[in-house]
Design an enzyme around this catalytic site. Structure first.
Site, PDB file in Angstrom:
ATOM      1  N   THR A 355       0.864  -1.164   0.000  1.00  8.10           N
ATOM      2  CA  THR A 355       0.000   0.000   0.000  1.00  8.10           C
ATOM      3  C   THR A 355       0.908   1.222   0.000  1.00  8.10           C
ATOM      4  O   THR A 355       2.057   1.133   0.388  1.00  8.10           O
ATOM      5  CB  THR A 355      -0.858   0.003   1.288  1.00  8.10           C
ATOM      6  N   GLY A 438      -0.589  -3.708   4.825  1.00  7.18           N
ATOM      7  CA  GLY A 438      -1.638  -4.713   4.835  1.00  7.18           C
ATOM      8  C   GLY A 438      -2.320  -4.816   6.187  1.00  7.18           C
ATOM      9  O   GLY A 438      -2.733  -3.827   6.797  1.00  7.18           O
TER      10      GLY A 438
END
Length: 533
Positions: A355, A438
């Site tokens: 991310t 995550g």
């Protein structure tokens, strides 16, 4: 004050603007937008688009996003849910008829309709000063001209070689003679550049309708997906009401479910009832409490967290002081829980990963906390070749378990791990912050906050400090945690294991309203930086 004899860096400081991202070129793009008259939200969108080009394993227009935006002087926090929904044909009946009992993270069934582009447009139209036509220009240039692969990106890219090799189109675009590019390799993405140009020209319609959508649907259908062009045309991004809890004289603000910000409020609320560990931030006492609090919160996540548009998620109950106090009381200081009590401390209540996180504060005090993601490294690994769109695998967050709150269903959003954070005091934003990684993110955010408030670290030190994470019955541990602490945790009943790659990566900006200055920090676990002016 840090010890200047030791490795590390000081926080960045400024007054007129500050950006913190996981890549220097994205930080520069954000600052360029601020200097050109854009606000913090404009800068965040431009930086997110750049990161989708230069961190292709972590994020991109084939993914989702969430945002918290605090316009200066309003006392408001605006929350955006830019997570995509399952296709209209994705019913549990279909999966059961096919004999599928679990989702494969590299299957087309793990791909929900990407929500990021729709969210960018909605945010820019409602609260920005510039349009996507201008904000996407830095990303377009980098996709066309190329950008040198940075060291952490190269490491993560190499780890995803097998996934990329499994898709013929991904193999052609992202591998070179079957291998990932080394640091310094100039990587170009002409197909993605053309798609970004179309979005800049046509808005989100250029992504969700026409040739780009047709390319994505054709690839997904070829891989067995249930997606249609109508699913893409119907994609939505929604402004939602943030959730918040009082904490140490501040408010922690998070996006509501289907995101996992709920867990930050839970873990922080459990830990607030303990005094800081006398033995310090690296002690077994500190980590034992945090591990047990996280285990309880993640247990509740797996039982209750889902799309509130389709099922009831008991946020108020799970964040209530009485409930968090009850959770705190089951934590035994002398040993780890062998078995966790049932979720909710009763029957079900009534009806890792890649991310990018970034934050921007402008000279007016507008603050943006922004997160954009493909979920796992390179998402599903499925590349739509004509458009250059790497498709995420957020649908892997669903369950194929009839009756579970997070069971897949048509038009439903899955459990989401990405969570922008915001700290508010007396009605004003004082710190946008976030920690990538995550499932680690709620643990990471609460570790960062405790480092800052309980253990007196400065903003950069609080991100730098070693981390651990209870996951899958063990405790993942970075190398910086002392061996003596691990021995003590093992004696308490935990199972520590060293991890090869570090846990997550974060950014934060502190707004010092008294002095009028901004303080920024960026995690050394990534390739980025914080910069201000």
């Amino acid at each position: 004050m840090r010890d200047f004899h030791r490795p590390g860096r000081s926080p960045a400081r400024g007054t007129r603007g500050m950006a913190a991202t996981s890549m220097p070129v994205a930080t520069l793009a954000a600052l360029d937008v601020l200097r050109a008259g854009g606000n913090a939200l404009d800068a965040a969108i431009a930086a997110a688009a750049v990161l989708g080009v230069v961190e292709p394993h972590s994020t991109g227009i084939g993914g989702d996003c969430f945002c918290l935006y605090a316009p200066a002087g309003t006392g408001e926090v605006i929350a955006m849910n830019g997570s995509g929904k399952a296709p209209a044909a994705a019913s549990i009946d279909w999966f059961e008829a096919e004999g599928l009992t679990a989702l494969d993270p590299t299957s087309a069934h793990s791909v929900t309709i990407p929500g990021a582009v729709r969210a960018w447009e909605a945010l820019a139209n409602a609260h920005g000063r510039k349009g996507l036509d201008e904000l996407l220009q830095p990303a377009i240039r980098l996709a066309e001209e190329g950008h040198p692969v940075h060291d952490r990106v190269a490491t993560d890219w190499a780890a995803a070689t097998a996934k990329l090799a499994a898709d013929p189109d991904s193999r052609v675009r992202f591998l070179f003679d079957g291998t990932a590019p080394p640091p310094g390799f100039v990587f170009r993405q002409p197909e993605l550049a053309a798609t970004l140009r179309r979005i800049a020209r046509e808005g989100s319609k250029g992504f969700y309708e026409g040739p780009v959508a047709a390319d994505m649907v054709a690839k997904l259908r070829a891989r067995g997906g249930l997606h249609t062009e109508e699913d893409f045309a119907n994609a939505t991004a929604e402004f939602v009401t943030p959730i918040r809890s009082r904490w140490k004289g501040h408010e922690i603000v998070q996006c509501p479910p289907n995101g996992s910000g709920l867990l930050v409020l839970m873990i922080a609320g459990i830990l607030e009832g303990f005094a800081p560990a006398e033995a310090g931030p690296m002690s077994a006492e500190r980590w034992h409490r945090h591990i047990e609090a996280a285990r309880l919160a993640y247990r509740d996540r797996d039982a209750f967290l889902a799309d509130p548009a389709q099922v009831e998620v008991p946020v108020a109950r799970l964040t209530s002081p009485d409930y968090l106090s009850a959770l705190r009381e089951v934590i035994d200081p002398a040993r780890a829980m062998r078995e966790l009590p049932p979720a909710g401390l009763a029957a079900r209540l009534p009806a890792h990963a890649d991310t990018v996180y970034l934050c921007v504060v402008d000279g007016e005090g507008n603050a943006c906390s922004f997160i954009n993601s493909l979920f796992q490294s390179f998402g599903s690994g499925i590349l739509a070749p004509g458009s250059g769109v790497m498709l995420h695998n957020r649908g892997y967050g669903f369950r194929l378990e009839r009756g579970h709150p997070n069971c897949i269903a048509p038009g439903k959003r899955p459990l989401h791990t990405i969570i922008p954070g915001l700290l508010v005091k007396d009605g004003r934003a004082v710190m946008p912050f976030g920690v990538m990684g995550g499932h680690y993110q709620p643990m990471g955010q609460t570790t960062f906050l405790a480092n800052l408030f309980d253990y007196g670290m400065d903003l950069q030190e609080a991100l730098d400090a070693p981390r651990l994470f209870p996951w899958a019955g063990k405790v993942q541990v970075e190398r910086g945690i002392p061996d003596a602490t691990l021995d003590a945790l093992a004696r308490l009943g935990h199972v520590p294991e060293r991890v090869e790659l570090p846990l997550g990566g974060g950014q934060a900006i502190w707004i010092d309203h008294a002095s009028g200055s901004l303080v920024g920090a960026s995690d050394p676990r990534k390739d980025g930086c914080a910069m201000g002016f």
